[in-house]
Every structure is written in structure tokens, then in C-alpha cells.
Design a protein around this motif. Sequence first.
Motif, PDB file in Angstrom:
ATOM      1  N   GLY A  47     138.179 -41.433 -83.252  1.00  0.00           N
ATOM      2  CA  GLY A  47     139.400 -41.814 -82.538  1.00  0.00           C
ATOM      3  C   GLY A  47     140.296 -42.679 -83.397  1.00  0.00           C
ATOM      4  N   PHE A  48     139.708 -43.619 -84.115  1.00  0.00           N
ATOM      5  CA  PHE A  48     140.484 -44.477 -85.013  1.00  0.00           C
ATOM      6  C   PHE A  48     141.110 -43.659 -86.137  1.00  0.00           C
ATOM      7  N   ARG A  49     140.323 -42.765 -86.722  1.00  0.00           N
ATOM      8  CA  ARG A  49     140.850 -41.938 -87.826  1.00  0.00           C
ATOM      9  C   ARG A  49     141.996 -41.052 -87.354  1.00  0.00           C
ATOM     10  N   LEU A  50     141.858 -40.477 -86.156  1.00  0.00           N
ATOM     11  CA  LEU A  50     142.932 -39.659 -85.601  1.00  0.00           C
ATOM     12  C   LEU A  50     144.174 -40.509 -85.350  1.00  0.00           C
ATOM     13  N   ALA A  51     143.982 -41.681 -84.786  1.00  0.00           N
ATOM     14  CA  ALA A  51     145.111 -42.582 -84.519  1.00  0.00           C
ATOM     15  C   ALA A  51     145.813 -42.974 -85.818  1.00  0.00           C
ATOM     16  N   ALA A  52     145.052 -43.229 -86.872  1.00  0.00           N
ATOM     17  CA  ALA A  52     145.643 -43.594 -88.164  1.00  0.00           C
ATOM     18  C   ALA A  52     146.463 -42.438 -88.737  1.00  0.00           C
ATOM     19  N   ARG A  53     145.938 -41.220 -88.634  1.00  0.00           N
ATOM     20  CA  ARG A  53     146.694 -40.045 -89.119  1.00  0.00           C
ATOM     21  C   ARG A  53     147.984 -39.853 -88.325  1.00  0.00           C
ATOM     22  N   LEU A  54     147.894 -39.998 -86.998  1.00  0.00           N
ATOM     23  CA  LEU A  54     149.083 -39.836 -86.157  1.00  0.00           C
ATOM     24  C   LEU A  54     150.113 -40.920 -86.438  1.00  0.00           C
ATOM     25  N   LEU A  55     149.673 -42.145 -86.672  1.00  0.00           N
ATOM     26  CA  LEU A  55     150.579 -43.234 -87.008  1.00  0.00           C
ATOM     27  C   LEU A  55     151.264 -42.966 -88.335  1.00  0.00           C
ATOM     28  N   GLU A  56     150.502 -42.499 -89.301  1.00  0.00           N
ATOM     29  CA  GLU A  56     151.082 -42.175 -90.608  1.00  0.00           C
ATOM     30  C   GLU A  56     152.150 -41.090 -90.475  1.00  0.00           C
TER      31      GLU A  56
END
Length: 59
Positions: free
Chosen positions: A37-46
Motif C-alpha cells: 500500500g505504501f509503495r503504491l501510494a508513493a508511485r501515485l504521488l510521484e
Amino acid sequence: MGDDAAKLSNLNLKITEDERWAFKELCVRHRMSQVDGFRLAARLLEQHLETKTNSSESP
């Protein structure tokens, strides 16, 4: 383990208890780990920030 990219590290964040539980519950509802979930959130934020930067550079 010779690959530096595979080394794990901790990330400490100060968030409210409600935010913590909301994130945990969201991950459980979608059957994903909190790490995923964190990795997905980081990609979406980027992606969001890149889109925002690109749109502000356009005339």
C-alpha cells in the motif's frame, strides 16, 4: 545478499492513530500488505507531482 536495492529499512512516520487505523483497514479491505500500500501510494504521488509539474510548465 549483494544487491543494495534488496536491503530493507524502516520508515518512521508521525501520524494520528485514526490515520494509522484507516490505512491498515484500507489495505486489509483490498487484501494488500501495508508495504505494498505504501509503495503504491508513493508511485501515485510521484505520478501526481510529475503531472502537476508538467502542467504548470505548459504555456
